[in-house]
Design an enzyme around this catalytic site. Structure first.
Site, short mmCIF file in Angstrom:
data_model
loop_
_atom_site.label_atom_id
_atom_site.label_comp_id
_atom_site.label_asym_id
_atom_site.label_seq_id
_atom_site.Cartn_x
_atom_site.Cartn_y
_atom_site.Cartn_z
N HIS A 1 -7.01 2.85 4.26
CA HIS A 1 -6.71 3.51 5.54
C HIS A 1 -7.96 3.69 6.40
CE1 HIS A 1 -2.90 4.61 3.62
NE2 HIS A 1 -2.46 5.04 4.78
N TYR B 1 -0.76 8.43 -2.26
CA TYR B 1 -0.98 8.05 -3.65
C TYR B 1 -2.21 8.81 -4.21
CZ TYR B 1 2.06 3.83 -3.82
OH TYR B 1 3.12 2.96 -3.84
N GLY B 2 -3.15 9.09 -3.32
CA GLY B 2 -4.42 9.70 -3.75
C GLY B 2 -4.28 11.04 -4.44
N ASP C 1 0.89 -1.17 0.00
CA ASP C 1 0.00 0.00 0.00
C ASP C 1 0.92 1.22 0.00
OD1 ASP C 1 -2.36 1.65 0.36
OD2 ASP C 1 -1.89 1.80 2.47
N SER C 2 0.30 2.39 -0.16
CA SER C 2 1.09 3.62 -0.07
C SER C 2 1.60 3.84 1.35
CB SER C 2 0.21 4.80 -0.45
OG SER C 2 -0.90 4.87 0.44
N CYS D 1 -10.99 3.41 0.71
CA CYS D 1 -9.53 3.56 0.86
C CYS D 1 -9.15 2.69 2.05
CB CYS D 1 -9.20 5.03 1.14
SG CYS D 1 -7.51 5.30 1.74
N CYS E 1 -4.59 -1.49 -1.78
CA CYS E 1 -4.76 -0.05 -1.97
C CYS E 1 -5.71 0.17 -3.15
CB CYS E 1 -3.39 0.55 -2.29
SG CYS E 1 -3.43 2.31 -2.66
N ASN E 2 -6.79 0.87 -2.91
CA ASN E 2 -7.75 1.15 -3.98
C ASN E 2 -7.13 2.04 -5.05
OD1 ASN E 2 -10.72 0.33 -2.85
ND2 ASN E 2 -9.35 0.90 -1.21
N THR E 3 -6.38 3.04 -4.60
CA THR E 3 -5.81 4.02 -5.53
C THR E 3 -4.79 3.36 -6.46
OG1 THR E 3 -6.01 5.56 -3.68
CG2 THR E 3 -4.89 6.36 -5.63
N1 DGL Z 1 -4.72 3.36 1.14
C1 DGL Z 1 -4.88 3.84 -0.17
C2 DGL Z 1 -6.16 3.44 -0.85
O1 DGL Z 1 -6.73 2.43 -0.54
C3 DGL Z 1 -4.46 5.22 -0.56
C4 DGL Z 1 -4.00 6.21 0.41
C5 DGL Z 1 -3.17 7.30 -0.23
O2 DGL Z 1 -3.73 8.30 -0.69
O3 DGL Z 1 -1.95 7.11 -0.27
O4 DGL Z 1 -6.65 4.11 -1.71
#
Ligand code: DGL
Length: 263
Positions: free
Chosen positions: A186, A42-43, A10-11, A184, A73-75
């Protein structure tokens, strides 16, 4: 090969919410986890940048002999999973995306809220997801800049975090949504705080458990499920190893050695 590890990234620490589901469902597996904290969030990055990070992660886990890869990580998934599947057609790769389908099936008010990163909400993959599964419901999307940084600092409760989160949740509730997608990885760490802000009949949906089930399915199909004893999770970060070490127990992991990831 069955005893080979699984790579998860993940990020930052968000993917630990997915890691916990994998540990729960697949307790015999050995897991490797990279938190790309040096490049968070990452977002707010470009899809090109994220695709490049995905490719670095995949190369690293291949070198570590990983039998499967999880984009926790979704992003990263919306930006990079298609390229990874093209580059490694025979490698089991599990990605994740906001739980639009189950949320559309669950809502009674017909209004679903999505909390996710700007990158996820702006992606073509997310638009396709809405077209496919949300034609009959109203979807209110809410990007949440700033949340990830606070969670990364180990803050799950402060007044500052509460105010920021309240500002994101209030508008979607005002539209009458009874189902909130945590899009997300997080955000599941904010569930206790979120629950204190919303009514009991509003559901929170995330996809960590579904990712673990999909991983199980892919491994079982290929006869790759581990049979023996797992090894402790190995952690790397492109940020500060000391900070990650400190935050691990707060997020449900045992305090572990964290190595520097400098790719
Ligand atoms: N945890 C990440 C997700 O699921 C992204 C968080 C980030 O912006 O880095 O999208």
């Amino acid at each position: 090969m069955r005893e080979a590890p699984i790579g998860v990234f993940d990020s930052g620490v968000g993917g630990l919410s997915v890691l916990a589901e994998i540990q729960h469902l697949l307790p015999h597996e050995s897991l490797l986890y990279v938190a790309d904290c040096g490049h968070i969030p990452y977002g707010e990055k470009t899809p090109e940048f994220i695709r490049q990070r995905c490719s670095v992660m995949a190369g690293f886990f291949r070198e570590q002999g990983a039998k499967a890869l999880v984009l926790a990580c979704n992003t990263a998934t919306v930006a990079g999973v298609a390229d990874l599947r093209r580059d490694y057609p025979d490698w089991p790769i599990v990605g994740m995306e906001p739980a639009v389908k189950p949320a559309a099936a669950a809502t009674r008010s017909g209004v679903v809220g999505v909390l996710a990163t700007t990158g996820t909400l702006q992606s073509a993959k997310f638009a396709a997801l809405l077209d496919r599964f949300a034609a009959d419901v109203k979807v209110i999307t809410q990007p949440c800049p700033g949340l990830v940084e606070l969670i990364e600092s180990g803050d799950l409760h402060s007044p500052e975090l509460r105010t920021l989160l309240q500002g994101y949740v209030t508008p979607i509730l005002a539209h009458g949504c009874d189902t909130i997608i945590l899009g997300c990885t997080h955000y599941p760490f904010l569930k206790p705080l979120l629950r204190s802000m919303i009514a009991d009949d509003v559901s929170l949906i995330d996809t960590g458990a579904a990712v673990a089930r999909q991983l199980h399915r892919l491994l079982a199909e290929r006869d790759l499920l581990a049979q023996g004893m797992n090894l402790p999770v190995k952690f790397w970060t492109s940020g500060d190893p000391q900070s990650l070490r400190k935050i691990l127990p707060l997020l449900g992991q045992i305090p572990s050695n964290v190595q520097n990831f400098d790719l």
